[in-house]
Design a protein around this motif. Structure first.
Motif, PDB file in Angstrom:
ATOM      1  N   TYR A 634      83.058  78.528  58.962  1.00  0.00           N
ATOM      2  CA  TYR A 634      83.602  78.851  57.643  1.00  0.00           C
ATOM      3  C   TYR A 634      83.554  80.362  57.437  1.00  0.00           C
ATOM      4  O   TYR A 634      82.571  81.023  57.752  1.00  0.00           O
ATOM      5  N   GLU A 635      84.627  80.874  56.885  1.00  0.00           N
ATOM      6  CA  GLU A 635      84.713  82.307  56.617  1.00  0.00           C
ATOM      7  C   GLU A 635      84.263  82.586  55.186  1.00  0.00           C
ATOM      8  O   GLU A 635      84.451  81.747  54.297  1.00  0.00           O
ATOM      9  N   THR A 636      83.716  83.745  54.986  1.00  0.00           N
ATOM     10  CA  THR A 636      83.325  84.148  53.628  1.00  0.00           C
ATOM     11  C   THR A 636      84.560  84.184  52.734  1.00  0.00           C
ATOM     12  O   THR A 636      85.589  84.739  53.112  1.00  0.00           O
ATOM     13  N   GLY A 637      84.442  83.574  51.582  1.00  0.00           N
ATOM     14  CA  GLY A 637      85.590  83.512  50.665  1.00  0.00           C
ATOM     15  C   GLY A 637      86.346  82.206  50.736  1.00  0.00           C
ATOM     16  O   GLY A 637      87.164  81.916  49.868  1.00  0.00           O
ATOM     17  N   GLN A 638      86.077  81.383  51.767  1.00  0.00           N
ATOM     18  CA  GLN A 638      86.782  80.097  51.886  1.00  0.00           C
ATOM     19  C   GLN A 638      86.311  79.147  50.791  1.00  0.00           C
ATOM     20  O   GLN A 638      85.113  78.981  50.567  1.00  0.00           O
ATOM     21  N   MET A 639      87.279  78.528  50.084  1.00  0.00           N
ATOM     22  CA  MET A 639      86.945  77.633  48.971  1.00  0.00           C
ATOM     23  C   MET A 639      86.860  76.198  49.471  1.00  0.00           C
ATOM     24  O   MET A 639      87.742  75.739  50.210  1.00  0.00           O
ATOM     25  N   VAL A 640      85.815  75.490  49.055  1.00  0.00           N
ATOM     26  CA  VAL A 640      85.610  74.101  49.488  1.00  0.00           C
ATOM     27  C   VAL A 640      85.168  73.261  48.292  1.00  0.00           C
ATOM     28  O   VAL A 640      84.737  73.785  47.267  1.00  0.00           O
ATOM     29  N   ASP A 641      85.291  71.938  48.440  1.00  0.00           N
ATOM     30  CA  ASP A 641      84.726  70.978  47.485  1.00  0.00           C
ATOM     31  C   ASP A 641      83.497  70.363  48.143  1.00  0.00           C
ATOM     32  O   ASP A 641      83.524  70.058  49.347  1.00  0.00           O
ATOM     33  N   VAL A 642      82.441  70.170  47.367  1.00  0.00           N
ATOM     34  CA  VAL A 642      81.197  69.666  47.954  1.00  0.00           C
ATOM     35  C   VAL A 642      80.671  68.468  47.167  1.00  0.00           C
ATOM     36  O   VAL A 642      80.995  68.280  45.993  1.00  0.00           O
ATOM     37  N   LYS A 643      79.847  67.704  47.860  1.00  0.00           N
ATOM     38  CA  LYS A 643      79.197  66.538  47.255  1.00  0.00           C
ATOM     39  C   LYS A 643      77.685  66.758  47.352  1.00  0.00           C
ATOM     40  O   LYS A 643      77.168  67.119  48.417  1.00  0.00           O
ATOM     41  N   VAL A 644      76.981  66.550  46.236  1.00  0.00           N
ATOM     42  CA  VAL A 644      75.528  66.763  46.208  1.00  0.00           C
ATOM     43  C   VAL A 644      74.843  65.648  47.002  1.00  0.00           C
ATOM     44  O   VAL A 644      75.077  64.461  46.745  1.00  0.00           O
ATOM     45  N   LEU A 645      74.021  66.060  47.984  1.00  0.00           N
ATOM     46  CA  LEU A 645      73.264  65.078  48.772  1.00  0.00           C
ATOM     47  C   LEU A 645      71.866  64.866  48.179  1.00  0.00           C
ATOM     48  O   LEU A 645      71.455  63.745  47.946  1.00  0.00           O
ATOM     49  N   ARG A 646      71.165  65.973  47.947  1.00  0.00           N
ATOM     50  CA  ARG A 646      69.840  65.868  47.300  1.00  0.00           C
ATOM     51  C   ARG A 646      69.404  67.238  46.802  1.00  0.00           C
ATOM     52  O   ARG A 646      69.990  68.256  47.154  1.00  0.00           O
ATOM     53  N   LYS A 647      68.377  67.211  45.966  1.00  0.00           N
ATOM     54  CA  LYS A 647      67.854  68.463  45.409  1.00  0.00           C
ATOM     55  C   LYS A 647      66.708  68.970  46.271  1.00  0.00           C
ATOM     56  O   LYS A 647      65.887  68.194  46.766  1.00  0.00           O
ATOM     57  N   LYS A 648      66.662  70.278  46.437  1.00  0.00           N
ATOM     58  CA  LYS A 648      65.536  70.944  47.096  1.00  0.00           C
ATOM     59  C   LYS A 648      64.853  71.857  46.066  1.00  0.00           C
ATOM     60  O   LYS A 648      65.351  72.023  44.957  1.00  0.00           O
TER      61      LYS A 648
END
Length: 1826
Positions: A634-648
């Motif tokens: 992944y390049e800096t600035g690349q936009m993605v959608d994410v799904k939360v797996l767990r909290k740290k």
């Protein structure tokens, strides 16, 4: 040859008779033998005349037949000669030649230089200039397969491999060279090619020297529209031209290409054709001279003779030709020397301009097992019948493998042979066959049969420097490039391969169009077992395959596969060990094994890796665990959608959705605001989706993400530095705090650069402890003060005086707005936490809300705590200040106002102060200043109340990201008086107005600085002494698209804007490209730019000497006196933009296309920027698909000023010339709504909305006018009118592109005056009324068709018209009469008037009006009329006489008219006058009195009054007056009594409880008497919907919701559901959602969700219903009914598998105690709608686990009784009665068993049940005794 001469004289003159013989007439023949198809020759006639011997006669007969066979021989290549004219058909169009099918299965080629002189000239011009010409079209565009062309043979030769080749020309000067100007006649049909396109038409090259042929544009329109798909004729296009007029002795010729005229053209004697100029393709009338088995002889044009071979007889008439019969024929060929003419009788050739059909490509190459010989021709070949009944032809050479093996006897009629279809002759409409064994056995026949990846065998033909030529088959050649001769590069390939040797290759590229085949001999590729990669779509991540390297560079390797697919192996994927120089390790042509990491087929991007280890390819398609061994970078600035797996502890572990890759999102990177970071972290849960998250870094296998809007914006707007070399002192950059040390703060920026802000440069205030000012992860803006290039260190400054905005008010408001927007998002996340009562309560509270709470406790410090149902689980407090002077005790009820809701601590701060609870009304204005009092202070903002009104406002605590610390004396305090400036007038979702503090307060935050301090610490490094007008010399340092940086000396750098390079900039060019790095330039200083803010300073500014000099190299500036200056009006943006007026044209330069805002950002001058909105970019809709491809950075454009933006800092521009939507303006728009039968709603530039009716969508109306329009599609439109913000637009091409000159089939009708009597018009059905059918001719004109003018049939029922003429049906009608005065248009649809088929099909079997049956039907209706008339009260008729209306005669009368006109004549007249021009009625919502929403709103119809409406006709009033004068006193008394009776009847009717309401007043009376009855309100809504008054129906619903008592929950819900129904049918998705959201707030949410789901399902909006059910499953997970309703929905739609998956989800989501019940219900649904076998399996599985659940047994029995067999039911009963259950339950089952057997069984089965019951009782009693 003598025989040939005899049968086919060379034309022109009659042959002289021999001496002593009578002269003979040429056409008359004598059928000597009276045998079909056999006729004697002239010689035979003479024998008969002289009565010779019979022997001699037989000999002559044989000789004649032989001669005939010879005469009718098919054309062969040998028979062709140079100059021969032929009719051919285009078979293929390649880049450089046409392949033409010729008669008798021959093929020829037309080279690109033999098209026409004009086309050749353009080709030469293109070659000379080496630039593509726009007007030069390829042969494939001009010559589609199937086109008939006239051609001439230019040469017949042999190719290199020995095959014969026929070269042709279609150049008119070659084809028509026998014609001269004197030979041209009107009516001649010639071939011509377009040589030039003129304003009023086209110049056509007809090849006649001295003749100029012109085709007027109007004569080409019909051809362009029908045959050319609306496109203009192009140079080099072939046309069949009909000469219309010849002037000046043939020097000027006018042509026509109308298809109808060309198709009917016939060559006649008047056209003076001769054998020397006769042309192929001419259609002639001919007479049959002789009929033979091999063909027929024809005579035509009085003196010419020709032959028709057996292939070109009409298949439908073959065998039916007779001598002297007159037929139409088409000339196929003319021999140049013998003048032998061949003709065809096939129908397709008898209409010039026809296109020939082709054989399905799948048939070519097919092997036919048994083809039957139909006829054999010894000199040419054989005709076969194939398995599908079609005919085919095999030439003699294809009947056997060799000449020696050929046996003519094997091809007797009826014999069967195995063959292969090798081609198709378009001219003969025959498949061409081969019986050669090697051709039948060949794996490939054509290039189309070979696909990339195929392994083929061939022979080496030649070895050349380019590579190896391989012969795959006789007709297929391939090339092995030099690189592919072996796995390694061969220096001497001739040592490995020899000509004629066998080789095994693999196909790399197959291009059938160009007949190119690229092969490889690399053994690894040929023998590879891996999948063959032939397309980007097939490149799935994880795929392993072989490829070959085509390029190795420092960045990695490019690997190529089959079909030109290539991908990149980046440097880090070359090996597990680092490879510094890939070009030294890998070589070109090397075969490698790769694995696919990522593929983007649309962009043709492919990412590969050589690292195959530890990359297991998962075949499990189910739930995937995020990959640790990633294949994607992944390049800096690349936009993605994410799904939360767990909290740290320090953030969230997330999965990137697109690639299922795990990543880390730190808590402090969730927002720019520290408090919102904590809130988001607190409320986000596993499974939540976050959109538009930016990749911050991807290092060491760890991906760090960021969601800070400031950083995302900086990266997207290129306000970042990617490397140390790009950094310059004075730059201002957005970053975040990476670390806090005692000596300063480290700030990191995107792309990994970091710098130190020392303690002294952190703040304008004295810094005691660095940790008091910033926190790690906080967003900051830093100013670069200095760099150390050796140590790569950067020193920064965070002081507000350095980085602060010049407009702190705007900056602070921006921060506040962003903070509240994020809080709104957080509330949305909280609302999804259905399981959390605290979350739901927090969501239900907003600032400014008033609550009734109970005091829980009053503390000693005066603060109070409250409790209540609305605040359960929350801590509600009021400080002593907010309790005020009220005396509170525990348990006391109190009215409080919510000040702030702290969602992090679940705390609510409230106030009891009267000035806040009792607001005062006052109109507030935006940007107005007001005194206020601080009421509460949160972290990011404070809540204050306006002194005048008491309204709550939020004011920002900070004015900047860096404004984080203030001394106690500077902090706001509760009760403090402040001055605020209002920025919003709407409270929105947060419940407060947004404001900023007065300017005085802001200035107190920033310590004033000394001038010397600024110079020392800030910009000392770039101080200069330059003044305006100075001329400087420098060196170009770097060239960017919109500016050039120039090094003036070692330290000072200046900038040249792209607008300051040339005086006159050519549009479309890139001015900065004229300068190169290192170039020396002389420039003049025209201004200066502040390094902190990048703003342009006026020359009088005190800091001008510390700015970046702005330079100009324009010749006019260098020659001038240096008075030109930027920013003459100072730094006020609005002042700078003032000189630009709307409509002014400016030159601007592209900066970039903003994909988020969808506008083009441009720069006009260094200090003036502009924006071009998407719809103003172009008039071509295609440009809008990818605007970024059409506009390059730095490109010069010509734009029109339309105004300024809202902030008055940017110009608004247009590239289309449109600056206002005046009448006649052509612009682009975007479709936002498609309304059936009405038209389109289109979004226009400048935020306007336009309407386009269905009559303005095209110049030619269509059956489905809206078929090609979809929401979001850009369209070109023309403004028709713009009045009162109502914009009418047209999409007609005649409006949007007036120059197109296309024929307008349906002209615009703006008023009745545009319609003429007798005119044929087209339109759409508006409605069917009792007075006729109303047809819309335009948006303003409606015509009426009376029933007897629709069809010539007798129609007894009106509904038949409604059935066959629904709303929107497309009709063609004839105008019968036009009344301009009354605006009436009468139409007719009768077939004799329109020339179109009847609207109602004749298959209905209806009687015609003019038959006896029809007359009988009409008589019956007249009798019915008389009966109906008698039923009317006689007394009423006597008392109320009225003038009789003039009736139509019987001839004009139809059954429906007679039937419908009797009782409602006046009513009909009124309706016609009031409703004739109404728009099409919308479908009506109707409700039943028995209110069941499951059945839909479909029962109630508002009855129409039976009272007669009195006519307002003046003649009737006059008649009534005269009657009154003649009445006696007695009659007047009777009249008075009658009127009183009428009034009493009316009063009684109004009082009748059973009377149905008929007007709005009636309904108003009803709802007043019973305001809480929802059924009355719904009937009132339905009444308005009957009249399509949608807004009134909405208003009634809103009244109902306000009127019905809040206790009547069900009644209110009924109205809400009706309103949802209404919006679903008549509103938009947005209005429906608004009503739905309100309904959820005021009702039980579950019920509202269920009703909306039912509404979606009933209206067949299945996708919306599906989405809603999924939402319900998340929100009402514990509700069993939701799961069952969704299952029912899925099963009704046949989605059985989805239902099975749903059951598994339901069992996971519902508590265990509900499982059995749910499983049982799902099984019942399966029985009703799904698979009964699966339902049985579910019941059996459940009962095996829960055998004692008698309720489940009972349901199972019920289901099986309905759906199963008797045996299955008895088996279940037998199992149940042997269970060990309680006696009471067993008694129940025995009773059911007995009832079942009594109903379905026999006496024996009944007795068996009784015996079983007795045994059960006995066993129980014995157990009890024991």
């Amino acid at each position: 040859m003598a025989s040939m001469e005899e049968n086919f004289p060379r034309g022109g003159t009659q042959k002289k008779p021999s001496e002593g013989k009578a002269p003979r007439r040429p056409i008359e023949q004598d059928n000597l033998f009276d045998i079909p198809y056999e006729e004697g020759s002239q010689k035979r006639k003479r024998i008969q005349e002289h009565k010779g011997k019979q022997k001699k006669l037989k000999a002559e007969k044989k000789e004649a037949i032989k001669a005939n066979a010879k005469d009718f021989e098919l054309l062969t290549v040998e028979a062709l000669s140079e100059g021969m004219l032929l009719l051919g058909c285009v078979k293929e169009s390649n880049d450089f030649e046409l392949v033409v099918s010729l008669p008798n299965g021959l093929t020829g080629f037309v080279q690109v230089t033999h098209i026409c002189d004009a086309y050749s000239k353009m080709l030469n011009e293109q070659v000379a200039t080496e630039e593509l010409l726009e007007d030069l079209n390829s042969l494939s565009d001009l010559y589609p397969p199937g086109m008939l062309v006239r051609c001439t043979v230019t040469s017949v030769g042999k190719t290199m491999d020995g095959h014969q080749s026929v070269k042709l020309s279609i150049n008119p000067k070659d084809v028509n060279k026998a014609l001269n100007t004197t030979a041209l006649r009107s009516g001649m049909l010639l071939s011509g090619l377009v040589s030039s396109v003129e304003d009023h038409g086209y110049l056509i090259d007809i090849g006649v020297s001295g003749a100029k042929a012109f085709l007027p544009r109007q004569k080409s329109q019909s051809y362009i529209k029908s045959a050319n798909k609306g496109a203009e004729l192009k140079i080099g296009q072939y046309l069949n031209c009909l000469i219309e007029e010849v002037k000046n002795n043939g020097r000027i010729v006018r042509l026509s290409i109308s298809q109808s005229e060309v198709a009917a053209a016939i060559a006649t004697e008047e056209q003076n054709w001769t054998l020397s100029n006769l042309l192929p393709g001419l259609v002639v009338k001919a007479q049959v001279q002789k009929v033979t088995p091999y063909g027929i002889t024809l005579s035509f044009l009085s003196s010419f003779t020709g032959i028709v071979d057996f292939m070109h007889l009409d298949p439908k008439k073959a065998g039916n030709y007779s001598q002297s019969q007159t037929i139409k024929a088409c000339i196929l060929s003319v021999h140049p020397t013998s003048k032998a003419v061949r003709l065809t009788l096939r129908q397709v050739f008898l209409q010039p301009g026809s296109v020939l059909g082709q054989l399905a490509s799948s048939r070519i190459g097919m092997v036919v097992g048994e083809s039957v010989v139909k006829s054999f021709h010894a000199k040419t070949g054989a005709i076969f019948e194939l398995d599908d009944g079609t005919l085919a032809f095999a030439r003699l050479k294809h009947l056997s493998d060799t000449k020696k093996s050929f046996k003519p006897g094997a091809f007797k009629t009826g014999s069967k042979h195995r063959c292969r279809i090798i081609d198709y002759s378009l001219m003969d409409e025959l498949a061409l066959l081969s019986l050669k064994r090697r051709i039948i056995a060949a794996p490939f026949l054509r290039y189309q049969d070979i696909c990339p990846g195929h392994v083929v065998e061939g022979k080496v033909l030649a070895l050349k420097p380019l590579g190896m030529q391989v012969k795959v088959t006789d007709h297929i050649r391939g090339l092995v490039p030099h690189l592919h001769l072996a796995d390694v590069l061969l220096k001497q390939p001739e040592k490995k391969y020899s000509v004629g040797g066998e080789v095994k290759c693999r196909v790399l590229i197959s291009n059938p169009e160009e007949k190119k085949l690229i092969l490889t001999l690399k053994k690894t590729l040929v023998t590879s077992k891996f999948p063959v990669l032939t397309s980007y779509e097939a490149a799935k991540p994880g795929l392993i395959t072989h490829g070959f390297i085509v390029c190795a560079r420092e960045f990695g390797c490019i690997v190529k596969f089959y079909n030109d697919v290539k991908g990149l192996v980046p440097k880090n994927e070359l090996s597990s060990e680092p490879i510094p120089s890939p070009e030294k390790v890998f070589y070109k042509g090397q075969v490698v094994k790769v694995i696919v990491l990522k593929c983007e087929p649309e962009q043709e991007k492919l990412l590969l890796s050589f690292k195959l280890m530890s990359r297991p390819v998962s075949e499990d398609r189910g739930e995937q665990i995020p990959k640790k061994n990633r294949e994607v970078t992944y390049e800096t600035g690349q936009m993605v959608d994410v799904k939360v797996l767990r909290k740290k502890d320090n953030g969230l572990k997330v999965s990137i959705l697109s690639d299922n890759v795990s990543a880390h999102l730190p808590t402090m990177h969730l927002s720019d605001h520290v408090v919102n970071c904590k809130l988001l972290y607190h409320w986000l849960q596993e499974g939540d989706i976050l959109h538009r998250v930016m990749c911050l870094s991807d290092k060491g296998g760890h991906i760090t993400l960021c969601r800070k809007p400031a950083l995302i914006s900086a990266v997207q707007e290129e306000q970042v530095v990617r490397s140390f070399s790009e950094i310059q002192p004075g730059m201002q950059l957005a970053g975040y705090v990476r670390n806090i040390m005692s000596y300063g703060v480290f700030v990191e920026f995107p792309f990994g650069l970091a710098g130190l802000a020392p303690k002294a440069a952190m703040s304008d205030k004295f810094v005691t402890d660095t940790k008091d000012h910033f926190v790690v992860g906080q967003t900051v803006v830093a100013n670069v003060t200095s760099m150390d290039e050796e140590k790569q260190r950067i020193l920064l400054c965070l002081k507000l005086s350095e980085v602060g905005s010049e407009d702190p008010v705007t900056e602070s408001f921006s921060l506040l707005s962003q903070c509240f927007e994020e809080m709104k998002e957080i509330r949305g996340i909280m609302s999804r936490r259905n399981h959390s009562k605290v979350a739901q309560n927090l969501c239900g509270l907003i600032s400014g809300q008033k609550l009734e709470l109970v005091v829980q406790e009053v503390r000693g410090n005066g603060s109070a705590f409250f409790i209540g149902s609305r605040v359960a689980g929350l801590t509600v407090t009021a400080t002593r200040y907010h309790v005020g002077d009220k005396s509170l005790v525990a348990g006391q009820k109190a009215r409080v106002l919510v000040l702030h809701v702290d969602a992090l601590k679940s705390a609510v701060h409230v106030s009891l102060r009267e000035e806040l609870l009792n607001l005062k009304a006052k109109r507030l204005m935006e940007n107005s200043q007001h005194p206020a009092v601080v009421q509460h202070i949160a972290e990011e903002f404070a809540i204050a109340s306006l002194v005048e009104t008491g309204q709550l406002t939020a004011i920002p605590v900070a004015s900047h990201f860096n404004d984080t610390f203030r001394f106690d004396s500077e902090k706001l305090k509760v009760g403090q008086a402040v001055s605020v400036t209002l920025k919003t007038m709407l409270m929105g979702d947060h419940g407060v107005l947004l404001a900023v503090q007065g300017p005085a307060k802001k200035r107190a935050f920033i310590r004033s600085r000394k001038e010397s301090e600024t110079i020392e610490e800030g910009l000392a490094a770039v101080r200069h002494s330059l003044c305006l007008g100075d001329v400087v010399k420098g060196t170009v340092k770097s060239v960017r698209p919109t500016y050039v940086t120039v090094a003036i000396d070692d330290k000072l750098t200046g900038s040249i804007h792209t607008s300051q390079i040339l005086d006159d900039v050519p549009i479309g060019t890139f001015p900065t490209s004229r300068l190169k790095a290192g170039q020396k330039v002389t420039a003049r200083v025209i201004g200066g730019r502040d390094m902190k803010t990048h703003r342009y300073l006026p020359i009088t500014h005190p800091h001008f000497t510390q700015s970046i000099p702005e330079l100009s190299i324009r010749p006019s500036d260098l020659k001038g006196d240096g008075s030109t200056a930027l920013s003459p009006e100072g730094d006020n943006p609005s002042e700078r933009l003032r000189p630009y007026k709307a409509g002014q044209t400016v030159t601007c330069f592209v900066k970039k296309y903003n994909t988020i805002k969808t506008w083009l950002e441009v720069e006009i001058t260094p200090e003036i920027r502009g924006r071009v909105l998407q719809l103003l970019l172009s008039l071509n809709p295609k440009v809008l698909k990818h605007p970024e491809k059409s506009f390059k950075n730095g490109q010069a454009l010509s734009a029109t000023v339309t105004g300024t933006d809202a902030s008055e800092t940017n110009l608004c521009l247009s590239l289309t010339g449109v600056h206002s939507l005046a009448e006649g303006t052509v612009t682009l728009g975007t479709i936002t709504k498609v309304t059936p039968h009405v038209g389109l709603t289109i979004a226009l530039p400048f935020g306007k909305i336009g309407k386009a009716s269905i009559f303005h969508l095209s110049d030619s109306f269509a059956e489905q006018p809206l078929e090609n329009f979809s929401i979001g599609k850009p369209v070109r439109c023309c403004v028709l009118s713009n009045e009162d913000n109502k914009i009418e637009i047209s999409l007609r091409q005649s409006r949007t592109n007036p120059k197109s000159k296309n024929k307008v089939e349906d002209p615009e009708i703006t008023c009745v005056e545009d319609v003429r009597e007798g005119q044929l018009v087209r339109g759409y059905v508006k409605s069917v009324k009792q007075s006729g059918v109303f047809c819309g001719l335009s948006s303003s004109v409606v015509g009426r068709v009376q029933f007897h003018k629709i069809v010539p049939f007798f129609i007894p029922k009106q509904f038949m018209y409604e059935q066959y003429m629904p709303e929107g049906k497309f009709l063609t009608a004839k105008v019968l009469s036009v009344s301009n005065k009354e605006s009436h248009v009468e139409l007719s649809l009768l077939p004799e008037d329109t020339g179109k088929p009847s609207v109602l099909p004749e298959s209905l079997g209806l009687p015609r009006c003019d038959t006896d049956e029809g007359k009988e039907e009409r008589e019956e209706f007249k009798k019915l009329k008389a009966k109906r008339k008698r039923r009317v009260s006689k007394g009423e008729q006597e008392v109320k006489p009225r003038k009789k209306r003039a009736r139509l005669t019987d001839e004009d009368d139809s059954g429906v008219e007679v039937y419908c006109r009797e009782e409602e004549e006046e009513e009909e007249e009124n309706k016609r006058q009031s409703k004739e021009t109404k728009h099409a009625e919308a479908p009506r919502l109707q409700v039943s009195s028995g209110f069941t929403w499951d059945e839909g709103l479909n029962a109630l119809e508002v009855p129409v009054s039976n009272r007669k409406e009195e006519s307002s006709d003046s003649e009737e009033e006059d008649a009534a007056q005269s009657m009154r004068k003649k009445q006696t006193k007695k009659e007047q008394e009777q009249e008075k009594q009658r009127v009183e009776k009428e009034l009493s009847k009316l009063e009684a009717a109004l009082m009748d409880p059973n009377r149905q309401p008929q007007t709005a007043d009636d309904f108003d009376r009803l709802v007043l008497s019973n305001p809480s009855s929802s059924i009355l309100w719904l009937q009132y809504m339905a009444f308005h919907l009957q009249a399509t008054e949608i807004e009134k129906a909405r208003a009634v619903a809103e009244r109902a919701l306000k009127t019905i008592s809040f206790r009547e929950e069900q009644e209110k819900l009924n109205v809400w559901v009706a309103l949802l129904n209404l919006e679903n049918m008549y509103g938009t998705e947005e209005t429906l959602m608004k009503v739905f959201e309100r309904a959820v707030q005021y009702n039980e949410p579950l019920k509202v969700f269920q009703h909306l789901a039912d509404i979606y399902a009933s209206s067949e909006k299945y996708q919306q219903a599906d989405d809603l059910y999924n939402t319900m499953l998340k929100r009402f997970r514990q509700e069993k009914s939701v799961w069952l309703k969704y299952a029912t929905f899925l099963l009704k739609r046949g989605q059985v598998e989805a239902t099975h998956r749903l059951l598994e989800r339901a069992l996971k989501g519902l508590p265990d105690k509900e499982h059995v019940d749910v499983i049982s219900k799902f099984a019942q649904l399966e029985f009703h709608f799904g698979d009964p076998e699966h339902a049985k399996a579910i019941f059996e599985s459940t009962l095996s686990s829960y055998p004692k659940r008698t309720d489940v047994w009972s349901i199972y029995i019920d289901m099986m009784i309905k759906h199963g067999s008797q045996k299955e039911v008895r088996d279940i009963f037998e199992r149940v009665i042997h269970l060990s259950l309680a006696a009471k339950r067993m008694k129940f089952f025995f009773k059911r068993y007995l009832d079942y057997e009594k109903k379905y069984g026999t006496s024996e089965t009944i007795q068996a049940v009784k015996v079983a019951a007795l045994e059960y009782v006995e066993s129980k009693s014995s157990l009890a005794e024991s």
